[in-house]
Write a protein that holds these residues in place. Structure first.
Motif, PDB file in Angstrom:
ATOM      1  N   ILE A   6      44.611  38.894  33.648  1.00 30.71           N
ATOM      2  CA  ILE A   6      44.400  37.335  33.963  1.00 30.71           C
ATOM      3  C   ILE A   6      43.781  37.253  35.570  1.00 30.71           C
ATOM      4  N   ALA A   7      42.434  36.852  35.453  1.00 29.27           N
ATOM      5  CA  ALA A   7      41.504  37.051  36.495  1.00 29.27           C
ATOM      6  C   ALA A   7      41.652  35.352  37.182  1.00 29.27           C
ATOM      7  N   ILE A   8      42.179  35.461  38.530  1.00 29.50           N
ATOM      8  CA  ILE A   8      42.291  34.044  38.998  1.00 29.50           C
ATOM      9  C   ILE A   8      41.476  33.778  40.339  1.00 29.50           C
ATOM     10  N   ASP A   9      40.739  33.027  40.469  1.00 33.03           N
ATOM     11  CA  ASP A   9      39.985  32.496  41.687  1.00 33.03           C
ATOM     12  C   ASP A   9      41.327  31.875  42.833  1.00 33.03           C
ATOM     13  N   CYS A  42      40.248  37.102  41.863  1.00 29.39           N
ATOM     14  CA  CYS A  42      38.944  37.190  42.011  1.00 29.39           C
ATOM     15  C   CYS A  42      38.283  36.038  42.764  1.00 29.39           C
ATOM     16  N   THR A  43      37.865  36.794  44.284  1.00 26.27           N
ATOM     17  CA  THR A  43      37.438  35.586  44.991  1.00 26.27           C
ATOM     18  C   THR A  43      36.041  35.903  45.817  1.00 26.27           C
ATOM     19  N   MET A 217      41.633  36.490  30.337  1.00 23.04           N
ATOM     20  CA  MET A 217      41.677  35.088  30.968  1.00 23.04           C
ATOM     21  C   MET A 217      41.482  34.872  32.107  1.00 23.04           C
ATOM     22  N   ALA A 218      40.521  33.976  32.493  1.00 27.66           N
ATOM     23  CA  ALA A 218      39.767  33.674  33.648  1.00 27.66           C
ATOM     24  C   ALA A 218      40.080  32.379  33.919  1.00 27.66           C
TER      25      ALA A 218
END
Length: 270
Positions: A6-9, A42-43, A217-218
């Motif tokens: 899971i990639a999360i801003d 992920c920023t 998932m993003a």
């Protein structure tokens, strides 16, 4: 196929409007990690600017990864090994600085150790970025930026939202072809290497970890999240996302003030 990463801003997505991680989000992501799912922040921030969130979520081991500078760098959190990077060069600074001057907006450079600016009257938005990412501000003349270059990971055109929007409308197509140009906040326009984006970085990391896009998932809210939402098997927009992100996403979850990250992970991963 099940979700393995899971990639999360962060801003506008992982943290709420008070820039806090809620207990529900922390508990939900911990449960996903217990299932073996990789949690990857992920920023647009540099490493120092994301360390508080990494520590709060316990993402500090040799098994953890982070995507920074809007996809210009992928790094192992524990070992600090760089998996992928795409830097700008002094010639790019000359080009981007000339464009910023033509458009009448401020510019600063994000490096690995500091934020560099050639503006004697330092913009309050450079000060804000310094505070946000926990990095000092160093003054350099434009000539010094070229003669004694530092690692230039990304550049940021910054100004009052109305001024910046007017400038963005005047950016020529050939400039956009030379760089990745993404808006990350109403007062920030980020200029990256043309081979850098959150989507590219996420695909590089997935390949490194022997995963496919279907297993990713993003989750994001702003223009700089579009490429990773397009890449992922499940692209998720926050309720507070801009319309373009909602249109690109497969799913829209609740806002960052309503534990939207936790809700979508609970439904599709746990």
């Amino acid at each position: 196929m099940s979700i393995r990463m899971i990639a999360i801003d962060i801003d506008g997505t992982l943290v709420n409007s008070q820039r806090q991680l809620t207990e529900r989000v922390k508990t939900t992501l911990a449960a996903a990690r217990d299932k073996g799912v990789k949690i990857v922040l992920c920023t647009g921030r540099p490493i120092p600017g994301v360390e508080p969130e990494l520590k709060e979520l316990g993402l500090v081991s040799d098994e953890d990864y982070v995507i920074t500078y809007n996809g210009s760098m992928v790094q192992n959190v524990g070992t600090k090994d760089v998996i992928f990077s795409a830097d700008l060069k002094p010639a790019d600074y000359i080009d981007v600085n000339a464009m910023a001057q033509k458009l009448g907006v401020h510019l600063h450079v994000s490096s690995t150790d500091a934020i560099y600016t050639a503006n004697r009257d330092i913009s309050p938005y450079t000060v804000h970025e310094s505070w946000l990412v926990h990095m000092p501000i160093n003054y350099r003349t434009a000539d010094e930026m070229v003669q004694y270059p530092v690692p230039m990971i990304k550049m940021m055109m910054i100004d009052e939202p109305a001024i910046l929007d007017a400038a963005i409308a005047k950016i020529p197509d050939d400039f956009r072809e030379r760089y990745t140009v993404v808006k990350s906040a109403p007062f920030y326009l980020e200029i990256l290497h043309p081979g850098a984006s959150k989507g590219v970085a996420l695909s590089q990391l997935a390949s490194h970890l022997h995963m496919t896009a279907d297993e990713v998932m993003a989750i994001g809210d702003n223009e700089n999240d579009l490429t990773m939402i397009d890449y992922a098997g499940i692209g998720v927009a926050m309720e507070n996302a801009i319309p373009e992100v909602k249109k690109a996403a497969d799913i829209t979850t609740a806002s960052n003030d309503e534990d939207g990250v936790a809700l979508v992970v609970e439904k599709y991963v746990l």
